[in-house]
Structure formats: structure tokens, C-alpha cells
Design a protein around this motif. Structure first.
Motif, PDB file in Angstrom:
ATOM      1  N   PRO A   1       5.602  -4.790  -6.296  1.00 51.69           N
ATOM      2  CA  PRO A   1       4.825  -6.020  -6.420  1.00 51.69           C
ATOM      3  C   PRO A   1       3.318  -5.850  -6.319  1.00 51.69           C
ATOM      4  N   SER A   2       2.849  -4.613  -6.081  1.00 46.89           N
ATOM      5  CA  SER A   2       1.413  -4.405  -5.880  1.00 46.89           C
ATOM      6  C   SER A   2       0.588  -4.891  -7.061  1.00 46.89           C
ATOM      7  N   SER A   3       1.132  -4.724  -8.263  1.00 45.13           N
ATOM      8  CA  SER A   3       0.381  -5.079  -9.469  1.00 45.13           C
ATOM      9  C   SER A   3       0.128  -6.575  -9.578  1.00 45.13           C
ATOM     10  N   THR A   4       0.887  -7.380  -8.839  1.00 47.44           N
ATOM     11  CA  THR A   4       0.775  -8.837  -8.981  1.00 47.44           C
ATOM     12  C   THR A   4      -0.267  -9.459  -8.053  1.00 47.44           C
TER      13      THR A   4
ATOM     14  N   LEU B   1       0.803  -1.223   0.000  1.00 42.86           N
ATOM     15  CA  LEU B   1       0.000   0.000   0.000  1.00 42.86           C
ATOM     16  C   LEU B   1       0.833   1.270   0.000  1.00 42.86           C
ATOM     17  N   ASP B   2       1.824   1.336   0.887  1.00 45.28           N
ATOM     18  CA  ASP B   2       2.606   2.570   0.998  1.00 45.28           C
ATOM     19  C   ASP B   2       3.430   2.849  -0.244  1.00 45.28           C
ATOM     20  N   SER B   3       3.674   1.829  -1.061  1.00 50.00           N
ATOM     21  CA  SER B   3       4.466   2.015  -2.279  1.00 50.00           C
ATOM     22  C   SER B   3       3.640   2.541  -3.441  1.00 50.00           C
ATOM     23  N   LEU B   4       2.301   2.585  -3.285  1.00 51.54           N
ATOM     24  CA  LEU B   4       1.453   3.087  -4.361  1.00 51.54           C
ATOM     25  C   LEU B   4       1.544   4.594  -4.452  1.00 51.54           C
TER      26      LEU B   4
ATOM     27  N   PRO C   1      -4.044  -1.929  -9.853  1.00 46.49           N
ATOM     28  CA  PRO C   1      -3.612  -2.011  -8.460  1.00 46.49           C
ATOM     29  C   PRO C   1      -3.772  -0.673  -7.736  1.00 46.49           C
ATOM     30  N   ASP C   2      -5.028  -0.227  -7.592  1.00 47.53           N
ATOM     31  CA  ASP C   2      -5.272   1.026  -6.875  1.00 47.53           C
ATOM     32  C   ASP C   2      -5.465   0.739  -5.389  1.00 47.53           C
ATOM     33  N   ILE C   3      -5.647   1.787  -4.607  1.00 47.18           N
ATOM     34  CA  ILE C   3      -5.725   1.635  -3.153  1.00 47.18           C
ATOM     35  C   ILE C   3      -6.866   0.717  -2.745  1.00 47.18           C
ATOM     36  N   GLU C   4      -8.012   0.850  -3.411  1.00 46.76           N
ATOM     37  CA  GLU C   4      -9.172   0.030  -3.055  1.00 46.76           C
ATOM     38  C   GLU C   4      -8.911  -1.453  -3.308  1.00 46.76           C
TER      39      GLU C   4
END
Length: 447
Positions: free
Chosen positions: A278-281, A266-269, A287-290
Motif C-alpha cells: 500500500p505504500s504507493s497509495t 516503510l519496512d515493506s519498501l 513511494p521512496d523512503i523519503e
């Protein structure tokens, strides 16, 4: 159904992508950047949003967008039967590791040239079966050992082959996986449990054993030993302050934990730019906050790294002796700030090479000269290795020449066998003879 014809003349090589996740996306960027050389014409991907986004990005005809690889394979069989043509020239196999064998065998039997993401498979017997099937089919075969294809490693190999530093005697190589990378992929992620994937030396570091084999190309591994364990990511290592919390978003210690899912995902968004590994994976779609928050509440990616059922090594060392007497040592370690920025020392009779995957310094003992090499950094992952591999594969398919890839199925199998032998050494506490290990494996399955 619209069917792409086999490549002729200067037409781009056509590919079908089986698995449109991170690796499939990285390789397929080449088709967007070089549309006259390569074109994605068919895909198979089970995740609806990922499938939709990939098809839109590559303008894939709707009739050639499939949910499963089996659907794609059946459609291909139908067109081969009715009009005598495959859907594409080649298939990119970028599905989960345990699926590699069945997908490769199915499309090789239909005559497709194949680029398969590493590893070949998650067990030794299946690697031998794949070797046998590829040799029988006669198709061009590439393996996702992308380190071989980076400008950095190509230039290092040139210095080795030149003989300017004399005889290669020893190599010391380390892969710093990265503390949050390991937590993402090998504790929370798809490669966390050996029974569902494979041991970490194979899933993460078959790259590295392969690059050692590439450096020492005129010999084969003869003996191997290995030690390693899951040292840290266990319940016993959980900070007492975290108490009974099972998820990071429910943990009072989260802000102080290096492996906090909130910090990693989350904090990397960025509030302005969605996406990024890695959020996109961990989500299907944007890969938004929601979406990421929902994943942390509901998926394995939001769980405490000390409460999971992961069982693969977070540290391992491998010692190798080659048939020409060259020795090599390799270390894989999770707990580093560097993320996959390998470090290597190559020691010769009359010099040495010291490098970090970005630059390397060559010292010639005879002349006293010390020279810094800064290879060009191309786009794409692994220091340009992703681009180098797909570009080489496309050219190999275009020309019908396996040698363009600089390796073949026998050499690919050899490096995989070495990884399996190293793991056998770790588990059994013995030095493994590589030739005897291969012979025994072949006798077990009769190939």
C-alpha cells in the motif's frame, strides 16, 4: 485541441480516465497491453505528479490532460457543440465513491459509455438516480464488481449452471480482508468514516454480495438480516505500553504492534524496487523512503490505529434468503492473515463446491467423483477479474451489446439495494424484506 474520433471499424475503443489512482491505473493497463483494442486519450486527475506520470505512461496529448473532471466535461461539451463528436467512446469513473453519481450522470448525459468503479454510490437514493439516468441515456454501463469476471468465478458459475450437482441449496462465503489491509484502507484510509465515504459492507464487500447474486442468478434476494460492529480499532483496545503516542514513529511500542505504520509502509519498501501497495497509495509520485517517511510524519497514514476517528465495522455477517428458497451467509472480517482471498462453499442437492478464489474442488455425490479445478490465472488484480472486466467492457462498447458484460444496470442496482438492506438490518435489529425496502426507497425519491 486534438479530438479522438468515435470508434469505427477496427479502431481501438478510446477512453477518458477520470481519476488516475489505483483503480484507474489497474483498468488502464489493458490499454497498454492491448493497444489495438483500447487506448487512453484523455485524463482528469487533481494530483500533479500522479497526473503527469499517468499522462506520460499512456502518451496522452497535453491538451487532453485535465486537473478536474469538470474541466474534462466542459472540454467534451465544447467539442460536441462545435464538431459533433465526443472526446472518446467511453469514460472510466475511478474517483472517490461519493463522487460517482455526479460524474456518471454528467458523462451519461453526453452519451459516453461508462465503466464505474464500485460502489454505484454511497447512498441508496443516489443509486436509484443513477439507475434511472443510465436507463434514460441508453449507454453501455459496467460496474467494478470484478469478482464476476475472474476465470475462477466464471468456471464456478459454469459448474453451477450445468446442473451436474443438482439444485443449489446454500452458499457460505467469507471475505478475509486482512489485518493490515483493513488498517490501511478502513482505519487510516479514505474509507474509514461512514460520513465521508460509506459503511464498510458497501465500500469493501458489495463485491461479495454481488458474487452471491451472480451464483444464484435465477432468483433475487428476498429477505436479509445482518449483525456487526467496530470491535477492535478503538481507543479502548490500544495497548497500554503505547502510552500517549499518537503516531507510530513516536511510539516506543511500535516494533511490537501489528498495525505499525512503519512496518506496513516503510519496512515493506525494497531498497532496489520502488513502489508496491500500500505504500504507493499514500504519496503523490514515487513511494521512496523519503516520501513515505514524510507521509508518516504528516498524514493520517502515520497515526496510531487506536487514536483515529474511524467508525466503520471491522466485522459483519449477512444472512440472505433468495426468492427460490436458496440461502446464503456472508462474513466480512478484518483480522486475518489472508488478504481478500475469499473462501466459499456451495452446497447442492447432489454435490458441493469448495473453493478459495484460486482453486476449487467439486464433489459429485451421485458418482463419488471429486475433481480439483485450477482455473488459469491471468494478470491483473482480483484473480484476473480486473482484466476480465475491462476486456468485457471494451468488447461491449465495440459491439454495442450490454449483454457482453453479463449484467445490466437493473441487476447492478439489485445487489446494491441488498447491501443497503443488510445495513438497515444491522442498525435496526430486524429482518428486512428486500422488495418492500426497494419500494419504500423509490417512493421517497419518486422514481
Amino acid at each position: 485541441m486534438r479530438v479522438e474520433s468515435h470508434t469505427a471499424g477496427s479502431d481501438p475503443i478510446t477512453v477518458a480516465v477520470v481519476g488516475c489512482g489505483q483503480r484507474g491505473t489497474h483498468y488502464s493497463v489493458y490499454a497498454l497491453n492491448e493497444p489495438t483494442k483500447c487506448k487512453v486519450v484523455a485524463i482528469a486527475e487533481p494530483r500533479p505528479q500522479t497526473r503527469k506520470n499517468f499522462a506520460r505512461t499512456h502518451s496522452v496529448d497535453g491538451s487532453l490532460v485535465f486537473q478536474t473532471w469538470q474541466d474534462l466535461h466542459k472540454a467534451s461539451a465544447d467539442t460536441i457543440k462545435t464538431i459533433g463528436k465526443r472526446l472518446a467512446d467511453a469514460v472510466l469513473v475511478t474517483v472517490q465513491d461519493s463522487m460517482h453519481l455526479e460524474v456518471v450522470l454528467a458523462f451519461a448525459e453526453q452519451g459516453y459509455h461508462i465503466l464505474c468503479e464500485k460502489p454505484m454510490s454511497t447512498n441508496l437514493e443516489d443509486c436509484l438516480k443513477m439507475d434511472n439516468a443510465i436507463k434514460k441515456s441508453g449507454v453501455i454501463f459496467g460496474m467494478g464488481h470484478v469478482l464476476r469476471y475472474s476465470p475462477y468465478n466464471q468456471e464456478v458459475a459454469e459448474v453451477i449452471r450445468s446442473g451436474a450437482l443438482g439444485e443449489l441449496i446454500n452458499v457460505v462465503h467469507i471475505e478475509p480482508v486482512g489485518y493490515y489491509h483493513f488498517a490501511h484502507s478502513y482505519v487510516r484510509g479514505s474509507w474509514s468514516k461512514e460520513a465521508e465515504s460509506c459503511f464498510s459492507l458497501m465500500t469493501k464487500s458489495c463485491h461479495d454480495i454481488d458474487i452471491l447474486c451472480h451464483y444464484i442468478a435465477d432468483a433475487a434476494p428476498s429477505r436479509v438480516s445482518s449483525f456487526g460492529s467496530l470491535k477492535h480499532f478503538r481507543k479502548e483496545a490500544k495497548p497500554k505500553e503505547a502510552g500517549a503516542a499518537k503516531r507510530c514513529l513516536d511510539c516506543s511500542y511500535e516494533s511490537q504492534c501489528a498495525y505499525s505504520a512503519k512496518k506496513i509502509y516503510l519496512d515493506s519498501l525494497s531498497p532496489l524496487v520502488h513502489g508496491g501497495w500500500p505504500s504507493s497509495t499514500i504519496v503523490d509520485g514515487v513511494p521512496d523512503i523519503e516520501n513515505v517517511t514524510a507521509a508518516l510524519h504528516n498524514s493520517r497514514y502515520g497515526e496510531c490505529v487506536y487514536e483515529l476517528d474511524n467508525d466503520v465495522c471491522d466485522n459483519q455477517i449477512v444472512n440472505l434468503e433468495f426468492s427460490n428458497g436458496v440461502t446464503a451467509s456472508f462474513t466480512m472480517i478484518a483480522h486475518t492473515s489472508l488478504i481478500c482471498e475469499r473462501q466459499t462453499r456451495l452446497h447442492f442437492s447432489h454435490g458441493e463446491i469448495v473453493g478459495d478464489m484460486s482453486t476449487f474442488t467439486v464433489t459429485n455425490f451421485r458418482t463419488g467423483e471429486k475433481k480439483l479445478h485450477t482455473p488459469s490465472l491471468e494478470g491483473g488484480g482480483h484473480g484476473g477479474g480486473d482484466l476480465g472486466l475491462i476486456r468485457s467492457f471494451v468488447e461491449a462498447v465495440r459491439t454495442g451489446r450490454q449483454e457482453v458484460l453479463g449484467t445490466d444496470i437493473s441487476q447492478i442496482l439489485r445487489s446494491h439495494l441488498t447491501v443497503f438492506a443488510a445495513e438497515a438490518s444491522r442498525l435496526e435489529g430486524r429482518v428486512v424484506d428486500c422488495a418492500e425496502f426497494e419500494k419504500a426507497a423509490r417512493e421517497r425519491i419518486g422514481v
